[in-house]
Design an enzyme around this catalytic site. Structure first.
Site, PDB file in Angstrom:
ATOM      1  CG  ASP A  16      -1.739  -1.262   1.362  1.00  0.00           C
ATOM      2  OD1 ASP A  16      -2.309  -1.717   0.356  1.00  0.00           O
ATOM      3  OD2 ASP A  16      -1.756  -1.832   2.469  1.00  0.00           O
ATOM      4  CE  LYS A  19       3.618  -2.543  -4.388  1.00  0.00           C
ATOM      5  NZ  LYS A  19       3.050  -2.214  -3.078  1.00  0.00           N
ATOM      6  CE  LYS A  21       0.901  10.574  -7.938  1.00  0.00           C
ATOM      7  NZ  LYS A  21       0.569  11.581  -6.910  1.00  0.00           N
ATOM      8  CG  ASN A  44      -2.600 -11.347  -2.848  1.00  0.00           C
ATOM      9  OD1 ASN A  44      -2.256 -11.138  -4.003  1.00  0.00           O
ATOM     10  ND2 ASN A  44      -1.754 -11.745  -1.916  1.00  0.00           N
ATOM     11  N   GLY A  46      -4.231  -4.437  -4.381  1.00  0.00           N
ATOM     12  CA  GLY A  46      -4.649  -3.534  -5.455  1.00  0.00           C
ATOM     13  C   GLY A  46      -3.738  -2.340  -5.585  1.00  0.00           C
ATOM     14  CG  HIS A  47      -0.462  -1.958  -7.581  1.00  0.00           C
ATOM     15  ND1 HIS A  47       0.600  -2.411  -8.325  1.00  0.00           N
ATOM     16  CD2 HIS A  47      -0.294  -2.495  -6.351  1.00  0.00           C
ATOM     17  CE1 HIS A  47       1.372  -3.176  -7.587  1.00  0.00           C
ATOM     18  NE2 HIS A  47       0.841  -3.245  -6.383  1.00  0.00           N
ATOM     19  CD  GLN A 230       0.997  -9.084  -2.384  1.00  0.00           C
ATOM     20  OE1 GLN A 230       1.881  -9.534  -3.081  1.00  0.00           O
ATOM     21  NE2 GLN A 230      -0.262  -9.236  -2.704  1.00  0.00           N
ATOM     22  CB  THR A 245       1.958 -12.135   0.718  1.00  0.00           C
ATOM     23  OG1 THR A 245       1.051 -12.615  -0.291  1.00  0.00           O
ATOM     24  CG2 THR A 245       3.328 -11.909   0.094  1.00  0.00           C
ATOM     25  NE  ARG A 339      -8.124  -7.199   5.429  1.00  0.00           N
ATOM     26  CZ  ARG A 339      -7.175  -8.131   5.572  1.00  0.00           C
ATOM     27  NH1 ARG A 339      -7.222  -8.956   6.594  1.00  0.00           N
ATOM     28  NH2 ARG A 339      -6.195  -8.217   4.708  1.00  0.00           N
ATOM     29  CG  ASP A 369      -0.764  14.361  -0.457  1.00  0.00           C
ATOM     30  OD1 ASP A 369       0.051  13.495  -0.816  1.00  0.00           O
ATOM     31  OD2 ASP A 369      -1.996  14.178  -0.470  1.00  0.00           O
TER      32      ASP A 369
END
Length: 459
Positions: A16, A19, A21, A44, A46-47, A230, A245, A339, A369
């Site tokens: 998280d 990555k 962007k 499992n 998300g980007h 991940q 993972t 979550r 930011d």
């Protein structure tokens, strides 16, 4: 970036880190002959990418989909065909990418019964659960090591359906004997429908050996980017085990995940946030609110938290409330699971460990930011363990008592995005401290969620 070797883009925390962007930004510079590959993981994680004012979450497709480069799902991945089909459908029709997309025949297929095995197994652990996403990733990799997995190349064989049924029945037998769970058709009906539609899609795509594709690209001196999923601290062997993972998320996993010699892999670009977050169970030394926060994020939903804390104060004397404010400001909600992400301050010992293990020569700092509304930023510079000050990571973070040593920094007076392509002096002080402490250059800084919210420093 070195042009004649693969450049891994690796998360340096618990995932998280932004990555998506980072990869998208670099992909915008690539040509149609260049290549972006995923080398591990499945759906499992998300980007999240912002494109033309809209947010997209990619779990399987490389984050360079909106660019011109070739994109490839590598051998080290586990691919849920139904999830891939659904993901493809979210991409605007005016974006031409299927002709640029290829898949390795060695990638493992995630079956509906893998998903059921994952969720039932995690639920069975009770309070000892590790925080699995329930997407079937671990059982998919387990079948690979048991030498019975179905892979993408198998879908073209005449006996594929027969082998699928046989393996699905073995999974159901395991569910019955190990977990006392009797499988019903309802359990897998919807996922199975999507699975076979996904198989049909896979058969229409370009299936190419990962190593052959990469050797050709490198031989022609094209740029090759390896996109990790991940983060380093979730690596199955070198992460905060067992809260990890099921794949190798570090740069060393690029070679085994693509079937290429290690010498093909160059220095990595490491991506990290200006603070730290973690989803699921496990140790988190700098967590705001400590154990209270960990339990809260495990048991509560975002809707409840939003109602309970209407306007959490980022400068509250209560660290638990600070953590909630940080989560709200950064919208730290799992892109795949929904979550709550646990939040805390940046951790230098863990970052240095991640930088070293990945040979990360350049860094990307994201979400600076998010700290706009804080009066001061804190950074953990070292640990105190058994009365001794150290920056060394213990073998098992969970089994030692850690006291964090912090350094504080003042915060800028306006929103970072208001400064345009420059950074205020307070932000520069913070960034230069990180560069000196971590021993690597921060090549660009994220100052907001949109594509243009970036300040480039060395390029």
């Amino acid at each position: 970036m070195k042009q004649n070797k693969i450049t891994p883009i690796i998360g340096l925390q618990w995932g998280d880190e932004g990555k998506g962007k980072g990869v998208a930004r670099i992909a915008s510079r690539l040509k149609s002959s260049d290549l972006i590959v995923r080398f591990q993981g499945g759906n499992n994680a998300g980007h999240t990418i912002w494109h033309k004012g809209k947010s997209y979450v990619f779990k399987l497709i490389p984050s360079g989909v909106f660019g011109r480069a070739q994109i490839h799902l590598g051998a080290g991945m586990v691919i849920n065909p139904g999830a891939l089909r659904d993901e493809i459908k979210t991409i605007p029709k005016d974006v031409s990418f299927l002709n640029r997309l290829s898949v390795s025949p060695h990638a493992v297929l995630t079956m509906p019964t893998h998903i059921l095995l994952d969720s039932v197994s995690e639920k069975n652990k009770g309070k000892k659960k590790i925080g699995s996403t329930g997407r079937g990733i671990s059982p998919s990799y387990t079948d690979l090591t048991l030498r019975r997995a179905l892979r993408v190349g198998d879908i073209f064989q005449n006996d594929f359906k027969k082998r699928y049924v046989k393996l699905a029945n073995e999974h159901k037998e395991t569910l019955q004997k190990v977990f006392n769970y009797k499988t019903s058709s309802k359990d897998i009906k919807e996922n199975e429908k999507g699975f076979w539609k996904g198989i049909k899609l896979l058969r229409s795509l370009s299936i190419i050996n990962s190593a052959s594709l990469i050797e050709k690209a490198l031989g022609s001196e094209y740029i090759v980017i390896a996109e990790g999923a991940q983060g380093t601290l979730l690596d199955v062997r070198f992460g905060n085990y067992p809260y990890v993972t099921s794949s190798h998320t570090i740069a060393g996993g690029v070679a085994t995940g693509l079937g290429i010699p290690p010498e093909y892999v160059g220095g990595a670009i490491g991506i990290f946030k200006a603070y730290a977050t973690k989803i699921g169970e496990g140790p988190f030394p700098t967590e705001l609110g400590g154990k209270k926060s960990a339990i809260w994020c495990r048991d509560k939903k975002y809707a409840y938290e939003k109602k309970r804390f209407l306007n959490p104060d980022p400068n509250s004397k209560d660290e638990f409330e600070q953590g909630i404010a940080l989560r709200r400001l950064g919208f730290e909600i799992g892109a795949v699971t929904g979550r709550l992400r646990r939040t805390g301050w940046l951790d230098i010992p863990l970052l240095k460990y991640a930088i070293n293990i990945n040979n990360a020569r350049e860094l990307v700092l994201t979400k600076l930011d998010v700290l706009n509304n804080f009066k001061k930023i804190k950074v953990c510079t070292s640990y105190i363990i058994a009365g001794k000050k150290t920056i060394e990571i213990p073998f098992d973070l969970f089994r030692v008592k850690i006291k964090c040593v912090y350094k504080s920094f003042p915060v800028w007076k306006r929103n970072l995005s208001d400064y345009g392509n420059t950074l205020p002096k307070e932000a520069l002080v913070y960034i230069k401290f990180l560069e000196k402490t971590l021993g690597a250059k921060i090549i660009y800084v994220g100052t907001g969620p949109e594509e243009h919210h970036v300040v480039e420093r060395y390029w």
